[in-house]
Scaffold this motif. Structure first.
Motif, PDB file in Angstrom:
ATOM      1  N   PHE A   1      -0.645   9.614  -3.222  1.00 54.04           N
ATOM      2  CA  PHE A   1      -0.161   8.359  -2.971  1.00 54.04           C
ATOM      3  C   PHE A   1       1.290   8.304  -2.664  1.00 54.04           C
ATOM      4  CE2 PHE A   1       1.321   4.190  -3.926  1.00 54.04           C
ATOM      5  CZ  PHE A   1       0.444   3.389  -3.035  1.00 54.04           C
ATOM      6  N   ALA A   2       2.044   8.969  -3.108  1.00 54.00           N
ATOM      7  CA  ALA A   2       3.620   8.873  -3.128  1.00 54.00           C
ATOM      8  C   ALA A   2       3.911   9.477  -1.894  1.00 54.00           C
ATOM      9  CB  ALA A   2       4.347   9.732  -4.217  1.00 54.00           C
ATOM     10  N   ALA A   3       3.069  10.505  -1.144  1.00 56.78           N
ATOM     11  CA  ALA A   3       3.510  11.136   0.028  1.00 56.78           C
ATOM     12  C   ALA A   3       3.067  10.447   1.246  1.00 56.78           C
ATOM     13  CB  ALA A   3       2.746  12.398  -0.063  1.00 56.78           C
ATOM     14  N   LEU A   4       2.419   9.202   1.128  1.00 54.84           N
ATOM     15  CA  LEU A   4       2.008   8.588   2.147  1.00 54.84           C
ATOM     16  C   LEU A   4       3.063   7.783   2.993  1.00 54.84           C
ATOM     17  CD1 LEU A   4      -1.344   6.808   0.707  1.00 54.84           C
ATOM     18  CD2 LEU A   4      -1.281   8.713   2.265  1.00 54.84           C
ATOM     19  N   PRO A   5       3.122   7.954   4.242  1.00 59.34           N
ATOM     20  CA  PRO A   5       4.280   7.261   4.929  1.00 59.34           C
ATOM     21  C   PRO A   5       4.305   5.410   4.659  1.00 59.34           C
ATOM     22  CG  PRO A   5       2.741   7.836   6.505  1.00 59.34           C
ATOM     23  CD  PRO A   5       2.114   8.313   5.041  1.00 59.34           C
TER      24      PRO A   5
ATOM     25  N   ARG B   1       8.590  -1.133  -2.948  1.00 62.16           N
ATOM     26  CA  ARG B   1       7.752  -0.117  -2.607  1.00 62.16           C
ATOM     27  C   ARG B   1       7.980   1.170  -3.113  1.00 62.16           C
ATOM     28  NH1 ARG B   1       7.011  -1.596   3.662  1.00 62.16           N
ATOM     29  NH2 ARG B   1       6.735  -3.776   3.499  1.00 62.16           N
ATOM     30  N   TRP B   2       8.927   1.314  -3.989  1.00 61.42           N
ATOM     31  CA  TRP B   2       9.373   2.662  -4.489  1.00 61.42           C
ATOM     32  C   TRP B   2       8.602   3.062  -5.492  1.00 61.42           C
ATOM     33  CZ3 TRP B   2      12.040   6.983  -3.272  1.00 61.42           C
ATOM     34  CH2 TRP B   2      12.362   7.768  -4.280  1.00 61.42           C
ATOM     35  N   ASN B   3       8.255   1.870  -6.530  1.00 63.08           N
ATOM     36  CA  ASN B   3       7.205   2.140  -7.536  1.00 63.08           C
ATOM     37  C   ASN B   3       5.804   2.212  -7.387  1.00 63.08           C
ATOM     38  OD1 ASN B   3       9.999   2.290  -9.050  1.00 63.08           O
ATOM     39  ND2 ASN B   3       9.535   0.089  -9.584  1.00 63.08           N
ATOM     40  N   ILE B   4       4.987   2.826  -8.286  1.00 63.83           N
ATOM     41  CA  ILE B   4       3.876   3.076  -7.995  1.00 63.83           C
ATOM     42  C   ILE B   4       3.018   2.316  -9.220  1.00 63.83           C
ATOM     43  CG2 ILE B   4       1.798   4.731  -7.805  1.00 63.83           C
ATOM     44  CD1 ILE B   4       3.990   6.527  -6.462  1.00 63.83           C
TER      45      ILE B   4
ATOM     46  N   VAL C   1      -7.287   3.977 -11.280  1.00 58.89           N
ATOM     47  CA  VAL C   1      -7.037   3.675  -9.763  1.00 58.89           C
ATOM     48  C   VAL C   1      -5.638   3.538  -9.537  1.00 58.89           C
ATOM     49  CG1 VAL C   1      -7.187   1.136  -9.962  1.00 58.89           C
ATOM     50  CG2 VAL C   1      -8.000   2.486  -7.752  1.00 58.89           C
ATOM     51  N   VAL C   2      -5.309   4.029  -8.472  1.00 57.82           N
ATOM     52  CA  VAL C   2      -3.726   3.788  -7.683  1.00 57.82           C
ATOM     53  C   VAL C   2      -3.921   2.507  -7.121  1.00 57.82           C
ATOM     54  CG1 VAL C   2      -1.880   4.719  -6.675  1.00 57.82           C
ATOM     55  CG2 VAL C   2      -3.123   6.119  -8.036  1.00 57.82           C
ATOM     56  N   LEU C   3      -2.902   1.389  -7.371  1.00 54.44           N
ATOM     57  CA  LEU C   3      -2.854   0.188  -6.412  1.00 54.44           C
ATOM     58  C   LEU C   3      -2.143   0.638  -5.003  1.00 54.44           C
ATOM     59  CD1 LEU C   3      -2.482  -2.472  -9.243  1.00 54.44           C
ATOM     60  CD2 LEU C   3      -4.531  -1.667  -8.428  1.00 54.44           C
ATOM     61  N   PRO C   4      -2.828  -0.061  -4.095  1.00 51.74           N
ATOM     62  CA  PRO C   4      -2.310   0.251  -2.801  1.00 51.74           C
ATOM     63  C   PRO C   4      -0.953  -0.592  -2.429  1.00 51.74           C
ATOM     64  CG  PRO C   4      -4.040  -1.688  -2.497  1.00 51.74           C
ATOM     65  CD  PRO C   4      -4.064  -0.921  -3.971  1.00 51.74           C
ATOM     66  N   GLY C   5      -0.811  -1.604  -3.053  1.00 53.34           N
ATOM     67  CA  GLY C   5       0.514  -2.282  -2.673  1.00 53.34           C
ATOM     68  C   GLY C   5       0.254  -3.273  -1.311  1.00 53.34           C
TER      69      GLY C   5
ATOM     70  N   VAL D   1      -0.829  -2.209   2.974  1.00 55.50           N
ATOM     71  CA  VAL D   1      -1.759  -0.992   2.240  1.00 55.50           C
ATOM     72  C   VAL D   1      -1.065   0.001   3.262  1.00 55.50           C
ATOM     73  CG1 VAL D   1      -3.808   0.038   2.162  1.00 55.50           C
ATOM     74  CG2 VAL D   1      -3.630  -2.302   1.612  1.00 55.50           C
ATOM     75  N   PRO D   2      -0.682   1.368   2.737  1.00 57.74           N
ATOM     76  CA  PRO D   2      -0.094   2.669   3.533  1.00 57.74           C
ATOM     77  C   PRO D   2      -1.246   2.993   4.494  1.00 57.74           C
ATOM     78  CG  PRO D   2       0.598   2.597   1.347  1.00 57.74           C
ATOM     79  CD  PRO D   2      -0.402   1.419   1.459  1.00 57.74           C
TER      80      PRO D   2
END
Length: 274
Positions: free
Chosen positions: A142-146, A41-44, A104-108, A111-112
């Motif tokens: 996105f990186a700031a999302l918990p 989850r560290w990578n985007i 687009v930034v993928l949610p993973g 989803v956060p």
């Protein structure tokens, strides 16, 4: 795997990763990035579509425009102009879509909280060497999302802390030499303290022996096995008691004092009487 590779896909971080030409491989890759991102989850993961064939300026990684703390966390997937339909078909199950010429930034997974596909989709990304302000803003938000830590995160952090190696051979050798020097200084200090204590003990023994010789006190006899040795203060107290100076010494009675008066003193006191 080295630290600068994504744990899920094996792709290098902070560099451009073109999508494979095979449609099934594209779908498998996008599924791994969007659904199995909980393994790291560290990578985007960011998907960028090239509206047209780019020149050298467009083949520069977009991660170079990100803040320093995010440059080595982004996996940049590049879709060729003819791959727009394929990549959106692969991302259909994720609920996201890449705009033509956008990103687009993928949610993973999971989803956060606070993720919305529209807010993290960029309509236009100019691949002409200019700063992509919209994409930089989307990745930063996105990186700031918990996001909660995955299972086994504590073990992974412990292994990272214990196995992390940033020093080359010369620096490791210098570090070990500093440690050896510190250990040598500590050993020398302990040896000096031991010698000082030994000298103090010998001086105390010599002083006690000199005191006994001056006062005529006999030496200490060996104690039976198992008998605790009396303390030096107790020995001195007993010595003073034997000499009649200690607090436990018995004072003579008046009759004993009178008997101790010599006869000459009695005769003198009688002759001097009336």
């Amino acid at each position: 795997m080295e630290w600068n590779h994504d744990a899920v896909t094996g792709l290098r971080l902070g560099e451009i990763s073109p999508l494979p030409e095979d449609d099934k491989a594209v779908r498998r890759l996008m599924r791994d990035c969007a659904r199995k991102a909980d393994g790291n989850r560290w990578n985007i993961h960011v998907v960028v579509h090239e509206a047209m064939t780019t020149d050298d300026r467009g083949r520069m990684p977009l991660a170079r425009w990100l803040p320093p703390g995010l440059r080595h966390r982004v996996v940049e997937h590049r879709a060729a102009p003819h791959q727009l339909r394929v990549v959106n078909w692969a991302l259909r199950d994720c609920g996201v879509e890449v705009p033509r010429g956008g990103a687009v930034v993928l949610p993973g997974s999971p989803v956060p909280d606070g993720y919305d596909a529209g807010e993290f989709s960029v309509r236009v990304v100019f691949l002409d060497g200019t700063r992509p302000a919209g994409l930089v803003d989307a990745v930063t938000r996105f990186a700031a999302l918990p996001r909660p830590l995955p299972a086994g995160a504590e073990a992974a952090l412990t292994a990272l802390r214990e196995d992390w190696r940033l020093l080359n051979l010369a620096e490791q050798l210098a570090r070990e030499r500093r440690l050896v020097s510190l250990y040598a200084e500590a050993l020398e200090a302990m040896t000096t303290s031991r010698d000082l204590y030994r000298e103090a003990a010998e001086s105390a023994q010599e002083a006690l022996a000199a005191y006994r010789e001056a006062t005529g006190t006999p030496g200490v006899r060996a104690l039976p096995s198992g008998t605790p040795a009396p303390s030096p203060m107790r020995r001195l107290t007993r010595t003073f008691e034997r000499l009649g100076f200690g607090p436990g010494a018995r004072r003579p009675s008046r009759a004993e004092e009178e008997r101790r008066v010599p006869p000459a003193a009695d005769a003198q006191s009688t002759s001097s009487g009336p």
